[in-house]
Write an enzyme that holds these catalytic residues in place. Structure first.
Site, PDB file in Angstrom:
ATOM      1  N   CYS A   1       4.552   6.170  23.335  1.00 30.49           N
ATOM      2  CA  CYS A   1       5.341   5.098  23.940  1.00 30.49           C
ATOM      3  C   CYS A   1       5.244   3.795  23.138  1.00 30.49           C
ATOM      4  O   CYS A   1       6.024   2.874  23.355  1.00 30.49           O
ATOM      5  CB  CYS A   1       4.872   4.858  25.366  1.00 30.49           C
ATOM      6  SG  CYS A   1       3.086   4.680  25.504  1.00 30.49           S
TER       7      CYS A   1
ATOM      8  N   GLY B   1       0.818  -1.196   0.000  1.00 28.91           N
ATOM      9  CA  GLY B   1       0.000   0.000   0.000  1.00 28.91           C
ATOM     10  C   GLY B   1       0.857   1.253   0.000  1.00 28.91           C
ATOM     11  O   GLY B   1       0.578   2.224  -0.711  1.00 28.91           O
ATOM     12  N   THR B   2       1.919   1.225   0.799  1.00 29.14           N
ATOM     13  CA  THR B   2       2.837   2.364   0.859  1.00 29.14           C
ATOM     14  C   THR B   2       3.460   2.636  -0.503  1.00 29.14           C
ATOM     15  O   THR B   2       3.517   3.791  -0.962  1.00 29.14           O
ATOM     16  CB  THR B   2       3.934   2.090   1.916  1.00 29.14           C
ATOM     17  OG1 THR B   2       3.312   2.040   3.204  1.00 29.14           O
ATOM     18  CG2 THR B   2       5.005   3.157   1.902  1.00 29.14           C
TER      19      THR B   2
END
Lengths: 372, 74
Positions: A317, A75-76
């Protein structure tokens, strides 16, 4: 509807488990689709046939023509090629985009050096104002507008078809979160998607470019959409089979998921000092995001994992960059204590009820340690 | 003005400290938290919105670390 062994996995917005239709097709196509589809021999023609079949099916599912569709490595990759290819065909270089686009869009914008880039802010639900996008697109130096169909983290649908862009400024739509789940926008020049978001195999991106659009490959290689690098033929065919199967049951799945997500939204909203984020109605059917005050996103993810539930988080985090989600930040939402839950196509009512109970326990356990 | 030193602490720690210190501040008075965690820039205003307090703004401490100022209004 078969229940997979993925029970408790509630991160389909990152990757949906392989659809049974994709598994069957993949196994059959591995036997037949091994050759290079560009070769003229019999095995090559066989692979070409399978690849053309995959393109035709995916095109129909996206509301496009077969020759408007190609397969990318992910997809990227499809986003990078689609967006940057529209820019490359223009003399201007600026990209106007919403503040909550997927990181693949933001990375492509950062890679394309230009004084013409502009970010359009979003409201508290995560939605851009169409008139603000239109106005930004009318500035000098703008090559392309990029707007997602719906947001991958909070589910809010974007008003893509309401845009009124100036003539000659093409629209790139990242539809990765929406394909197979919601009706797609129609007024795009290029559109990108990712097969493992709908139950196809990982490693298959889809790029559709309208024949009327000007697009030039931004990377080394041929300009043809049928040659975006080496398409993995069996995986592409399996992706097409999964998409077809998912669309055949889309309305039923979406209605069920929408109702189950409403149940999770209510359970999360009932927790003290917890904010459910994103549009409650005009949203993706399968996902919901919320943030709990005084709780670490990593503590929530590991606490839920210990109870058998796999969820994502936009809290700093939990990110490799230690930066909080740019989506939550742009919306003014709380970035710590964040959880994104996304349902599989076969997530059951019982599973959702158990998740809601586990969530309540985990949040109160963590908060008990802070004394707040 | 009460100031909390939360340098080196990651979210949600600075927000927890903020919530703990609030009852010790008179209504109408200011409370500041110095925090270098990037999430604090978003989470201090979000905390104010969720808890009904007023977010006054961001300043710089002497060492350049961001200082977020809150007014207790309830």
């Amino acid at each position: 509807m078969s229940v997979t062994s993925a029970r408790g996995y509630l991160d389909s917005a990152s990757a949906e488990p392989l659809h049974p239709a994709a598994r069957e097709t993949l196994l059959a196509a591995l036997e037949r689709g091994y050759a290079d589809p560009r070769r003229l021999h019999r095995a090559g023609r066989e692979a070409r046939l399978l690849l053309d079949n995959a393109r035709a099916v995916v095109a129909e599912c996206l509301g496009a023509r077969a020759d408007e569709v190609g397969f990318a490595a992910s997809g990227t990759d499809a986003v990078h090629r689609g967006l940057l290819g529209l820019v490359r065909a223009r003399s201007a270089t600026g990209i106007v985009h919403g503040a909550v686009e997927h990181s693949s869009v933001l990375h492509a914008v950062a890679w394309q050096d230009s004084p013409g880039h502009a970010v359009v802010p979003v409201d508290a639900l995560g939605r851009v104002e169409p008139a603000a996008v239109d106005a930004a697109a009318r500035r000098a130096g703008v090559a392309v507008v990029a707007l997602q169909a719906a947001n991958q983290e909070v589910g809010t649908v974007q008003p893509v078809d309401q845009l009124d862009l100036p003539d000659g400024v093409p629209l790139f739509v990242d539809a990765a979160a929406s394909v197979g789940r919601l009706p797609l926008p129609t007024r795009w020049s290029a559109l990108a998607a990712s097969a493992h978001k709908w139950g196809g195999p990982a490693g298959v991106g889809v790029l559709a470019v309208r024949r009327s659009a000007r697009w030039t490959t931004p990377f080394p290689g041929d300009d043809g959409l049928d040659q975006l690098g080496e398409a993995a033929v069996p995986a592409a065919l399996a992706a097409a089979a999964a998409l077809q199967a998912v669309l055949a049951e889309r309305e039923e799945t979406a209605a069920r998921q929408h109702r189950l997500v409403d149940r999770i939204r209510a359970a999360a909203a009932a927790l003290p000092d917890t904010e459910v984020v994103g549009d409650p109605v005009d949203r993706l059917p399968h996902l919901v995001t919320f943030s709990c005050l005084y709780v670490g996103g990593d503590e929530l993810v590991t606490g839920l994992d210990r109870r058998g539930f796999g969820v994502a988080s936009g809290s700093a985090c939990t990110a490799s960059t230690l930066e909080p989600s740019h989506v939550l930040a742009a919306m003014g939402a709380l970035t710590h204590g964040n959880v994104r839950v996304s349902l599989r196509r076969d997530t059951t009512d019982d599973e959702v009820d158990e998740f809601c109970a586990a969530l309540t326990d985990v949040v109160s356990d963590i908060r008990a340690g802070t004394g707040l | 003005m009460t100031e909390l030193d939360c340098r080196g602490q990651v979210c949600p720690r600075p927000i927890i400290e903020l919530a703990r210190a609030l009852p010790g501040v008179a209504i109408g008075d200011l409370l500041a938290v110095v925090a270098d965690d990037p999430a604090a820039r978003h989470d201090v205003p979000a905390w104010c919105r969720m808890r009904g307090q007023e977010y006054v703004g961001e300043e710089s401490a002497d060492d350049g670390a961001p200082r977020y100022v809150v007014r207790r209004v309830s």
